[in-house]
Design a protein around this motif. Structure first.
Motif, mmCIF file in Angstrom:
data_model
loop_
_atom_site.group_PDB
_atom_site.id
_atom_site.type_symbol
_atom_site.label_atom_id
_atom_site.label_comp_id
_atom_site.label_asym_id
_atom_site.label_seq_id
_atom_site.Cartn_x
_atom_site.Cartn_y
_atom_site.Cartn_z
ATOM 1 N N HIS B 260 0.863 -1.172 0.000
ATOM 2 C CA HIS B 260 0.000 0.000 0.000
ATOM 3 C C HIS B 260 0.903 1.226 0.000
ATOM 4 O O HIS B 260 1.923 1.229 0.695
ATOM 5 C CB HIS B 260 -0.907 -0.004 1.232
ATOM 6 N N PRO B 261 0.546 2.264 -0.723
ATOM 7 C CA PRO B 261 1.433 3.432 -0.787
ATOM 8 C C PRO B 261 1.776 4.000 0.589
ATOM 9 O O PRO B 261 2.886 4.483 0.804
ATOM 10 C CB PRO B 261 0.625 4.443 -1.606
ATOM 11 N N CYS B 299 -10.663 7.191 -1.083
ATOM 12 C CA CYS B 299 -9.511 6.603 -0.400
ATOM 13 C C CYS B 299 -9.019 7.559 0.674
ATOM 14 O O CYS B 299 -8.817 8.746 0.404
ATOM 15 C CB CYS B 299 -8.392 6.339 -1.408
ATOM 16 N N PHE B 301 -6.212 7.878 1.902
ATOM 17 C CA PHE B 301 -4.829 8.305 1.692
ATOM 18 C C PHE B 301 -4.685 9.201 0.464
ATOM 19 O O PHE B 301 -3.592 9.657 0.141
ATOM 20 C CB PHE B 301 -3.932 7.067 1.567
ATOM 21 N N LEU B 302 -5.812 9.457 -0.186
ATOM 22 C CA LEU B 302 -5.806 10.166 -1.471
ATOM 23 C C LEU B 302 -4.904 11.403 -1.505
ATOM 24 O O LEU B 302 -4.066 11.561 -2.402
ATOM 25 C CB LEU B 302 -7.249 10.547 -1.809
ATOM 26 N N CYS B 305 -1.134 10.592 -1.678
ATOM 27 C CA CYS B 305 -0.684 9.444 -2.458
ATOM 28 C C CYS B 305 -0.028 9.884 -3.760
ATOM 29 O O CYS B 305 -0.550 10.726 -4.490
ATOM 30 C CB CYS B 305 -1.866 8.534 -2.757
ATOM 31 N N ILE B 307 0.552 7.954 -6.366
ATOM 32 C CA ILE B 307 0.101 7.265 -7.572
ATOM 33 C C ILE B 307 -1.422 7.292 -7.730
ATOM 34 O O ILE B 307 -1.992 6.462 -8.430
ATOM 35 C CB ILE B 307 0.611 5.801 -7.600
ATOM 36 N N ALA B 308 -2.039 8.281 -7.074
ATOM 37 C CA ALA B 308 -3.498 8.357 -7.152
ATOM 38 C C ALA B 308 -3.945 8.569 -8.601
ATOM 39 O O ALA B 308 -3.305 9.281 -9.358
ATOM 40 C CB ALA B 308 -4.009 9.498 -6.286
ATOM 41 N N CYS B 312 -9.290 6.797 -8.071
ATOM 42 C CA CYS B 312 -9.160 7.009 -6.630
ATOM 43 C C CYS B 312 -10.020 8.173 -6.164
ATOM 44 O O CYS B 312 -10.447 8.231 -5.021
ATOM 45 C CB CYS B 312 -7.714 7.276 -6.253
ATOM 46 N N PRO B 317 -11.493 2.466 -2.531
ATOM 47 C CA PRO B 317 -10.878 1.190 -2.885
ATOM 48 C C PRO B 317 -11.364 0.079 -1.956
ATOM 49 O O PRO B 317 -11.522 0.298 -0.759
ATOM 50 C CB PRO B 317 -9.391 1.456 -2.686
ATOM 51 N N CYS B 332 -6.254 -0.666 -1.766
ATOM 52 C CA CYS B 332 -5.738 0.255 -2.778
ATOM 53 C C CYS B 332 -6.171 -0.230 -4.155
ATOM 54 O O CYS B 332 -6.176 -1.418 -4.438
ATOM 55 C CB CYS B 332 -4.210 0.311 -2.691
ATOM 56 N N HIS B 333 -6.518 0.736 -5.015
ATOM 57 C CA HIS B 333 -6.899 0.392 -6.381
ATOM 58 C C HIS B 333 -5.704 -0.065 -7.203
ATOM 59 O O HIS B 333 -5.842 -0.756 -8.192
ATOM 60 C CB HIS B 333 -7.490 1.620 -7.098
ATOM 61 N N HIS B 334 -4.529 0.390 -6.817
ATOM 62 C CA HIS B 334 -3.394 0.251 -7.737
ATOM 63 C C HIS B 334 -2.221 -0.514 -7.126
ATOM 64 O O HIS B 334 -1.077 -0.079 -7.226
ATOM 65 C CB HIS B 334 -2.937 1.629 -8.189
HETATM 66 S S1 SF4 Z 1 -6.469 3.858 -3.746
HETATM 67 FE FE1 SF4 Z 1 -5.519 5.374 -4.999
HETATM 68 S S2 SF4 Z 1 -5.174 7.090 -3.643
HETATM 69 FE FE2 SF4 Z 1 -5.611 5.340 -2.375
HETATM 70 S S3 SF4 Z 1 -3.657 4.513 -1.884
HETATM 71 FE FE3 SF4 Z 1 -4.306 3.419 -3.688
HETATM 72 S S4 SF4 Z 1 -3.504 4.586 -5.384
HETATM 73 FE FE4 SF4 Z 1 -3.345 5.880 -3.609
#
Ligand code: SF4
Ligand SMILES: Nc1ncnc2c1ncn2[C@@H]1O[C@H](COP(=O)(O)OP(=O)(O)O)[C@@H](O)[C@H]1O
Ligand code: SF4
Ligand SMILES: [Mg+2]
Lengths: 317, 686
Positions: B260-261, B299, B301-302, B305, B307-308, B312, B317, B332-334
């Motif tokens: 997770h970021p 999210c 953490f948006l 983050c 890599i949002a 996001c 997520p 996290c989506h990514h």
């Molecule tokens: S969902 Fe999006 S904003 Fe949230 S941690 Fe993952 S990449 Fe970052």
């Protein structure tokens, strides 16, 4: 323990000496001819001089000072300039009267205020807490001579439940004395209620938030068990300090109440002595208040030490 | 936009000891309920240890207290369930809750000194834990003694008779743990149980927890800001951010390959794997933790983050399982783009740092001792210290509390006067032992930064006024010119002009520390003494402060005396390290030499004390007993009563000199260095 006491007593003696010296200095710088004052404007100069000589006012200031100190440390303050009676015969009965009044005031105020403080703390921010806090603020901000005057007009004048002239006759029984004293004592009690209740409340609240109270709760104790076994001991220390400070204050600072009720306690005695420049009486009364003040703070410190092992161990070294 | 409830990813196992599901908690602040926990779910099996990590304020303690239903007065559970051993904690009556706390759950938290009633003897408080379980007085007393033995307290009868303040921190925490274990709980919650304890004591307490875990079947919920502790003690870890668990999994896996970021950011901010300031700057997480009650529809953490994506911003997520069902989850989506997260670029002039360490000596202490006198008792707090500090050099100082680190700092700053016979010299000339005797220029040259910035900042002044005053006092510059300087200084420390008009209490801990640093740098000091400047800060804020210090140093060639208990931090920043014990320097050498060994036996124990986040553990060397009182130091080598390598007949007889064992590396030990090398290759079992 004894070393601690000795140290405390030592510092008490020094404080008393300072107090006595201050009284002496203040009295000496006041421009006044004591002999003239006592004998009145029409007395012949020779008599005035003779009296001044007898009282020692023609001697060097240092001798006067030493004499004054001897009076203080032998607790024999000489004779009243105005009545000629031994000072001790004036101030000790006054002390006794003030003591009775103060004791009664304490008996009336301590349990009630501590209880109110605890209730307020346990019901923090609820209606009963707000009521107690505001009542406390109100009562402690009214000067006691005002509440004394109000109570006097309500209880003594209007309802005739107490006596407006609070000096009980000689030979009165305890019950009779209570009839005379309860209204002025109530006036004092009302003033202290605010301080004590708020102090207790603050102490209890901070102890309730303490980690050890949390530990106790987590052990599975009920809140009243936590209160009894863990909180009270720690929470009351500040309250005890306030009480002790007020003992001295009660003796010296109740002039207003004593005047309103024409009660001849220590406060009135001092006031009268100031008016008449009756130095020996004034000196005696001030020092008596000082001594009481010191003993009450000492007693408070010992009590706090008894409640707090850290202080206790420190003290008993 | 609809918010899907993503929490069905983790199903409560049938047999969990603690099961938290969709927990939502609010705190009422000025009448407005503000969300703190926004749907927290996790489950702990009997006998399992679960760690919670995350920046302070993210809701770890709230979760722990909610689990035992001991929220502050203004806190309320508004959604979800907590069940312990199958019982719903949120639905218990008061009577039932009491029973539950007495029999099924216990808690240990930070600061054992405060956790016990200061006015009652230890015995009475411990016995109480058992009488509450229904035991008779005599049985309870027996149980209490047993409980103390169980937590490895050597002389239980004596300890029962003491008051809490008569015990050392480690002993106090043992007693608190003994109380917590009185009922043989199903759930044991530990909230920062070793924060504030010395490294060696901390290690001791952690060892105890480790042993006790084997003896009991309690589920453990451990909160600690030291990720190394979590790694070494917990089977699984949950990473929390803004009231949600954003990543979960077996601790080693999470720390080795975060998914997770936020976890990535936390781990990169740590000085780990022996990284030094000359190699790279520490990564920071830009931005701040959102305030409680902030609307965070997608999210959490948006805002921070790197890599949002568009997604996001619109969709929360879900918690997704990672890998082949090994119990790893990330919200996290990514997850697949984690590798793209760049390290934050930094501007430290590394070449400058590399060369600056070899500057001429700015500070020199010769035979400096400091003896305090207390009731005709002489307490030597500092004994014959010889030290030098080069221009632009950082000297790290480590040692348990009471070893004399702060006394050393105060003595060289002139807050305390060194004893006769020692001298402090600055740029080659002697300075007076006390600041009062030092010239304005000498005072300006030496500044200090504290652990708690509040102590250095006047609370009722604005930042501008605080800095103005320091500039005026230290440089004599006044008026507009001083103001210009303040603005330049602030800009240099990355404080914006807006910050200048705020008061300290309106600033976060990290910003306050920045202001304190700016204050210290107001007069271009030659030497800055930093006493635990980052130990109250979160890792990402700590990283920013450490970067800043390195930055200022590379630019201004300032020298630092850096006191810290965190070996990772010292290793990152210091060029040389001095290890102190009982007022004496026991080892002194270049950072690499000290970390690579051979080491003085005391350093060896210190280095082995704390597990690190990378899971590389040194063999623990346990130190017996406590630091002796400096008023009554042991004979011979002062370390001998605790030294695992002490040689009877030698070490208690004579004090070893501080010898140079290799160029620039000094040690105070009787054992010849070749032998130490040999011994430390095959370490004794602690
Ligand atoms: S969902 Fe999006 S904003 Fe949230 S941690 Fe993952 S990449 Fe970052
Ligand atoms: N009694 C309270 N009233 C209002 N806010 C609180 C209260 N206790 C904690 N908070 C806030 O709730 C958030 C989470 O706090 P906490 O659970 O203590 O986090 P952590 O243990 O992770 O540091 C923080 O923003 C904190 O300031
Ligand atoms: S001199 Fe002896 S006691 Fe001291 S550190 Fe060396 S081996 Fe240990
Ligand atoms: Mg916390």
């Amino acid at each position: 323990m004894s070393r601690y006491l000795l140290r405390r007593l030592g510092s008490a003696v020094i404080t008393l000496w300072l107090l006595a010296t201050i009284v002496f200095v203040v009295v000496s710088v006041l421009p006044s001819n004591v002999g003239r004052q006592i004998l009145g404007p029409f007395a012949p100069q020779e008599q005035v001089d003779a009296l001044n000589h007898r009282l020692g006012f023609d001697r060097p200031i240092i001798i006067q000072y030493l004499q004054s100190m001897r009076r203080v440390f032998t607790l024999n303050f000489g004779e009243s300039y105005t009545s000629g009676a031994p000072v001790n015969d004036v101030i000790f009965p006054a002390l006794w009267r003030s003591g009775k009044l103060a004791l009664l005031a304490f008996i009336m105020t301590i349990p009630v205020s501590i209880l109110a403080g605890i209730i307020a703390a346990r019901r923090q921010d609820k209606l009963s807490d707000r009521a107690i806090v505001n009542l406390g603020l109100a009562t402690s901000s009214i000067p006691e001579f005002v509440s004394a005057a109000v109570l006097l007009s309500i209880f003594c004048v209007h309802w005739k439940l107490g006596k407006a002239f609070a000096n009980p006759p000689d030979g009165a029984t305890i019950v009779q004395q209570l009839q005379y004293l309860w209204v002025p004592a109530l006036a004092m009690a009302i003033t202290y209620f605010g301080y004590l209740a708020r102090m207790t409340r603050a102490g209890v609240i901070s102890a309730q938030h303490s980690d050890y109270a949390r530990t106790a709760t987590m052990k599975g104790m009920s809140s009243s068990q936590v209160m009894r076994r863990h909180i009270m001991r720690n929470a009351l220390a500040p309250t005890i300090t306030v009480i002790s400070v007020q003992i001295g204050y009660l003796f010296g600072g109740i002039i207003g109440v004593e005047r309103v009720f024409n009660y001849s306690g220590l406060g009135s005695t001092m006031l009268i002595a100031v008016g008449k420049r009756d130095i020996p009486v004034l000196q005696g009364a001030v020092l008596l208040v000082g001594i009481i003040y010191m003993f009450s703070t000492l007693a408070a410190d010992l009590l706090i030490a008894a409640l707090n092992p850290r202080v206790r161990l420190e003290v008993s070294k | 936009m609809t918010i899907t409830n993503p929490d069905n990813a983790v199903k409560a196992p049938a047999s969990s000891a603690l099961s938290v599901t969709d927990l939502e908690v609010v705190y009422n602040v000025r009448g407005i309920p503000r969300e703190v926990l926004r749907g927290v779910s996790f489950h702990i099996a009997p006998g399992e240890a679960y760690g919670l990590v995350g920046e302070s304020g993210c809701g770890k303690s709230t979760t722990a207290y909610a689990a035992l239903r001991y929220l502050p007065r203004n806190g309320r559970i508004v959604g979800g369930t907590v069940s312990v051993d199958g019982q719903d904690v949120t639905a218990m009556s008061n009577e039932r809750l009491r029973e539950f706390r007495a029999r099924d759950a216990s808690m240990v938290y930070q600061d054992p000194a405060l956790a016990m009633n200061p006015t009652l003897r230890v015995g009475r408080q411990l016995i109480e834990s058992f009488t509450l379980l229904g035991q008779s007085k005599t049985d309870a007393e027996k149980s209490a003694l047993d409980a103390l033995r169980k937590v490895r307290i050597a002389d239980p009868e004596r300890v029962m008779d003491r008051f809490p303040f008569q015990l050392s921190g480690g002993m106090q925490q043992r007693v608190v743990i003994a109380m917590a274990l009185a009922c043989d709980p199903k759930l044991l919650v530990l909230d920062e149980p070793t924060t504030g304890l010395d490294a060696t004591v901390e290690a001791e307490v952690l060892d105890l927890v480790r042993v006790l875990r084997q003896e009991s079947d309690a589920a453990v919920l451990l909160i600690a800001h030291n990720l190394g502790i979590i790694r070494s003690l917990c089977d699984r870890v949950g990473v929390m951010y803004a009231g949600r668990i954003v990543e979960e999994g077996p601790s080693a896996e999470v720390f080795d390959s975060p998914q997770h970021p936020y976890t990535v950011g936390l781990l990169r901010a740590l000085p780990r794997r022996g990284v030094r300031k000359t190699e790279r700057a520490l990564a920071t997480i830009p931005g701040l933790l959102p305030l409680i009650g902030s609307p965070l529809p997608t999210c959490v953490f948006l805002d921070r983050c790197a890599i949002a994506s568009e997604l996001c911003h619109t969709t929360a997520p879900p918690l997704v399982a990672i890998g082949d069902g090994t119990g790893r989850f990330s919200r996290c989506h990514h997850v697949d783009r984690i590798g793209e997260i760049q390290e934050t670029p930094v501007s430290v002039d590394i070449a400058m740092l590399n060369t600056s360490a070899k500057g001429a000596d700015v500070l020199e202490l010769t035979h400096v001792s400091k003896t305090f006198h207390q009731r005709n008792l002489a307490i030597p707090a500092l004994v014959d210290v010889d030290l030098s500090l080069g221009e632009g050099e950082t000297l790290g100082i480590v040692g348990e509390s009471g070893s004399g680190k702060s006394t050393l700092a105060k003595t060289l700053l002139g807050i305390e006067a060194a004893d006769e016979g020692g001298s402090v010299s600055l740029d080659g000339h002697f300075v007076a032992p006390l600041t009062t005797g030092r010239s304005a220029d000498e005072k300006r040259s030496m500044q200090m930064i504290f652990q708690n910035p509040d102590s250095a900042l006047n609370r009722s002044w604005t930042v501008r006024r605080i800095l103005m005053r320091s500039v005026e006092k230290l440089t004599g510059i006044k008026g507009d010119e001083a103001n210009t300087r303040v603005e330049a200084l602030a800009a240099h420390l990355r404080l914006t002009p807006r910050h200048l008009d705020l008061k300290p209490r309106q600033l976060s801990g990290g910003l306050k520390q920045r202001v304190a640093i700016a204050r210290a740098f107001a007069g271009d000091p030659r030497i800055v003494v930093c006493d635990e400047p980052t130990s109250a800060l979160d890792v990402s804020v700590q990283a920013a402060i450490l970067n800043l210090l390195a930055d200022l140093q590379s630019e201004k060639k300032t020298s630092y005396v850096f006191i810290s208990h965190d070996m990772g931090v010292v290793r990152y920043l210091a060029d040389r390290i001095a290890v102190m014990y009982l007022g004496r320097i026991q080892e002194l050498g270049p950072t690499d030499a000290v970390f690579n060994g051979p080491n003085h036996p005391y350093t060896e124990a210190l280095l082995s004390a704390i597990p690190n986040v990378d899971g590389e553990e040194r063999v623990r060397i346990r130190l017996d007993g406590e630091i002796p009182s400096p008023a009554n130091p042991p004979s011979g080598c002062v370390f001998h009563p605790r030294c695992p390598r002490a040689m009877p007949g030698v070490c208690e007889v004579s004090e070893p000199p501080l010898r140079e064992v290799e160029p620039g590396h000094l040690m105070r030990c009787h054992i010849p260095v070749e032998q130490l090398v040999e011994m430390q290759r095959t370490p004794t079992q602690g």
